[in-house]
Motif scaffolding. Structure first.
Motif, PDB file in Angstrom:
ATOM      1  N   LEU A 273       0.815  -1.118  -0.026  1.00 21.14           N
ATOM      2  CA  LEU A 273      -0.141  -0.062   0.020  1.00 21.14           C
ATOM      3  C   LEU A 273       0.795   1.284  -0.004  1.00 21.14           C
ATOM      4  N   VAL A 274       2.036   0.950   0.537  1.00 22.43           N
ATOM      5  CA  VAL A 274       2.866   2.533   0.656  1.00 22.43           C
ATOM      6  C   VAL A 274       4.237   2.257   0.278  1.00 22.43           C
ATOM      7  N   ILE A 275       4.939   3.436   0.061  1.00 23.64           N
ATOM      8  CA  ILE A 275       6.209   3.194  -0.327  1.00 23.64           C
ATOM      9  C   ILE A 275       6.901   4.471   0.286  1.00 23.64           C
ATOM     10  N   ALA A 276       8.176   4.267   1.004  1.00 24.24           N
ATOM     11  CA  ALA A 276       9.019   5.353   1.864  1.00 24.24           C
ATOM     12  C   ALA A 276      10.294   5.348   1.104  1.00 24.24           C
ATOM     13  N   PHE A 277      10.879   6.692   0.915  1.00 24.71           N
ATOM     14  CA  PHE A 277      11.757   6.942   0.220  1.00 24.71           C
ATOM     15  C   PHE A 277      12.437   8.209   0.423  1.00 24.71           C
ATOM     16  N   LYS A 278      14.070   8.241   0.415  1.00 25.08           N
ATOM     17  CA  LYS A 278      14.537   9.396   1.081  1.00 25.08           C
ATOM     18  C   LYS A 278      14.383  10.711   0.131  1.00 25.08           C
ATOM     19  N   ASP A 279      14.213  11.745   0.691  1.00 25.46           N
ATOM     20  CA  ASP A 279      13.982  13.138  -0.019  1.00 25.46           C
ATOM     21  C   ASP A 279      15.124  13.506  -0.860  1.00 25.46           C
ATOM     22  N   ILE A 280      14.783  13.912  -1.786  1.00 32.55           N
ATOM     23  CA  ILE A 280      16.218  14.219  -2.892  1.00 32.55           C
ATOM     24  C   ILE A 280      16.802  15.455  -2.243  1.00 32.55           C
ATOM     25  N   ASN A 281      16.123  16.325  -1.481  1.00 31.52           N
ATOM     26  CA  ASN A 281      16.744  17.601  -1.007  1.00 31.52           C
ATOM     27  C   ASN A 281      16.522  17.627   0.477  1.00 31.52           C
ATOM     28  N   PRO A 282      17.368  16.701   1.109  1.00 24.42           N
ATOM     29  CA  PRO A 282      16.934  16.629   2.718  1.00 24.42           C
ATOM     30  C   PRO A 282      17.351  17.767   3.378  1.00 24.42           C
ATOM     31  N   VAL A 283      16.265  18.030   4.457  1.00 22.05           N
ATOM     32  CA  VAL A 283      16.613  19.326   5.274  1.00 22.05           C
ATOM     33  C   VAL A 283      17.168  19.045   6.659  1.00 22.05           C
ATOM     34  N   THR A 284      16.826  17.438   6.965  1.00 27.73           N
ATOM     35  CA  THR A 284      17.517  16.880   8.301  1.00 27.73           C
ATOM     36  C   THR A 284      18.061  15.636   8.077  1.00 27.73           C
ATOM     37  N   PRO A 285      19.050  15.121   8.591  1.00 25.73           N
ATOM     38  CA  PRO A 285      19.883  14.047   8.462  1.00 25.73           C
ATOM     39  C   PRO A 285      19.130  12.717   8.109  1.00 25.73           C
ATOM     40  N   VAL A 286      17.880  12.707   8.632  1.00 28.74           N
ATOM     41  CA  VAL A 286      16.833  11.531   8.146  1.00 28.74           C
ATOM     42  C   VAL A 286      15.830  12.686   7.723  1.00 28.74           C
ATOM     43  N   HIS A 287      15.568  12.359   6.330  1.00 30.50           N
ATOM     44  CA  HIS A 287      14.339  13.005   5.620  1.00 30.50           C
ATOM     45  C   HIS A 287      13.681  12.007   4.588  1.00 30.50           C
TER      46      HIS A 287
ATOM     47  N   VAL B   9      -8.704  13.197   0.778  1.00 32.27           N
ATOM     48  CA  VAL B   9      -9.085  11.995   1.384  1.00 32.27           C
ATOM     49  C   VAL B   9     -10.346  11.734   1.488  1.00 32.27           C
ATOM     50  N   ALA B  10     -10.749  10.486   1.084  1.00 29.19           N
ATOM     51  CA  ALA B  10     -12.164   9.875   1.413  1.00 29.19           C
ATOM     52  C   ALA B  10     -12.323   9.142   2.346  1.00 29.19           C
ATOM     53  N   LEU B  11     -13.695   8.930   2.742  1.00 28.17           N
ATOM     54  CA  LEU B  11     -14.038   7.904   3.848  1.00 28.17           C
ATOM     55  C   LEU B  11     -13.311   6.599   3.475  1.00 28.17           C
ATOM     56  N   GLU B  12     -13.467   6.152   2.310  1.00 27.10           N
ATOM     57  CA  GLU B  12     -12.873   4.769   1.809  1.00 27.10           C
ATOM     58  C   GLU B  12     -11.319   4.686   2.101  1.00 27.10           C
ATOM     59  N   ASP B  13     -10.530   5.954   2.101  1.00 31.77           N
ATOM     60  CA  ASP B  13      -9.296   5.901   2.540  1.00 31.77           C
ATOM     61  C   ASP B  13      -8.790   5.910   4.070  1.00 31.77           C
ATOM     62  N   LYS B  14      -9.731   5.392   4.865  1.00 29.81           N
ATOM     63  CA  LYS B  14      -9.488   5.340   6.372  1.00 29.81           C
ATOM     64  C   LYS B  14      -8.516   4.401   6.605  1.00 29.81           C
ATOM     65  N   GLU B  15      -8.763   3.329   6.112  1.00 30.88           N
ATOM     66  CA  GLU B  15      -7.662   2.259   6.674  1.00 30.88           C
ATOM     67  C   GLU B  15      -6.249   2.348   5.725  1.00 30.88           C
ATOM     68  N   LEU B  16      -6.341   3.186   4.864  1.00 28.48           N
ATOM     69  CA  LEU B  16      -5.091   3.428   4.408  1.00 28.48           C
ATOM     70  C   LEU B  16      -4.385   4.520   4.995  1.00 28.48           C
ATOM     71  N   LEU B  17      -5.303   5.446   5.296  1.00 28.19           N
ATOM     72  CA  LEU B  17      -4.432   6.502   6.349  1.00 28.19           C
ATOM     73  C   LEU B  17      -4.099   5.856   7.863  1.00 28.19           C
ATOM     74  N   GLY B  18      -4.669   4.866   8.335  1.00 24.77           N
ATOM     75  CA  GLY B  18      -4.037   4.329   9.352  1.00 24.77           C
ATOM     76  C   GLY B  18      -3.095   3.426   9.068  1.00 24.77           C
ATOM     77  N   HIS B  19      -2.896   2.938   7.837  1.00 26.53           N
ATOM     78  CA  HIS B  19      -1.741   1.985   7.533  1.00 26.53           C
ATOM     79  C   HIS B  19      -0.562   2.996   7.133  1.00 26.53           C
ATOM     80  N   MET B  20      -0.671   4.342   6.778  1.00 25.01           N
ATOM     81  CA  MET B  20       0.163   5.119   6.463  1.00 25.01           C
ATOM     82  C   MET B  20       1.172   5.533   7.932  1.00 25.01           C
ATOM     83  N   LEU B  21       0.292   5.665   8.711  1.00 22.08           N
ATOM     84  CA  LEU B  21       0.733   6.168  10.061  1.00 22.08           C
ATOM     85  C   LEU B  21       1.573   4.971  10.878  1.00 22.08           C
ATOM     86  N   LEU B  22       0.861   3.785  10.874  1.00 27.06           N
ATOM     87  CA  LEU B  22       1.538   2.564  11.419  1.00 27.06           C
ATOM     88  C   LEU B  22       2.851   2.385  10.565  1.00 27.06           C
TER      89      LEU B  22
END
Ligand code: 5GP
Ligand code: ZN
Length: 114
Positions: free
Chosen positions: A24-38, A53-66
């Motif tokens: 569902l998600v992907i995390a990648f390094k920012d090309i122009n980091p403003v902190t040591p980890v960005h 975002v829509a109501l149908e994105d509720k689970e996806l949003l929770g998944h993003m935070l986890l």
């Protein structure tokens, strides 16, 4: 979505340094980091911003935070702490119109938010 930079990164048609990925998600390094980890964490599904975002994105949003929690642990910033930011729309300073969370860490951040 055609002509979306972060969809292209999610589809692997544009390269990025990926630090975490699942169905569902992907995390990648920012090309122009403003902190040591960005790191940017995005849904693979195209959503413009938090404003659309829509109501149908509720689970996806929770998944993003986890997933943020998981990435923070993977990058070993969970103990020292970090900041999570999502710029939304014109006044929020959003440049890339695909929902994303900035995960910022690796140093002590200031208290000023604007
Ligand atoms: P925004 O201002 O939309 O919240 O943040 C967009 C972020 O995307 C910026 O921090 C910028 O450095 C990052 N960015 C823009 N283009 C690219 C790219 O091609 N690759 C990666 N990894 N990050 C990008
Ligand atoms: Zn997109």
């Amino acid at each position: 979505m055609a002509d979306c930079l972060f969809c292209a990164i999610a589809n692997k048609t544009i390269p990025a340094t990926i630090v975490y990925e699942d169905e569902l998600v992907i995390a990648f390094k920012d090309i122009n980091p403003v902190t040591p980890v960005h790191v940017l964490l995005i849904p693979k599904k195209h959503i413009d911003s938090l404003a659309t975002v829509a109501l149908e994105d509720k689970e996806l949003l929770g998944h993003m935070l986890l997933s943020v929690k998981k990435v923070a642990e993977l990058l070993q910033i969970d103990q020292d702490g970090y900041r999570l930011v999502s710029n939304c729309g014109e006044n929020g300073g959003q440049v890339v119109k695909h929902l994303h969370f900035h995960l910022l860490g690796g140093k002590k951040l200031g208290t000023k938010l604007s």
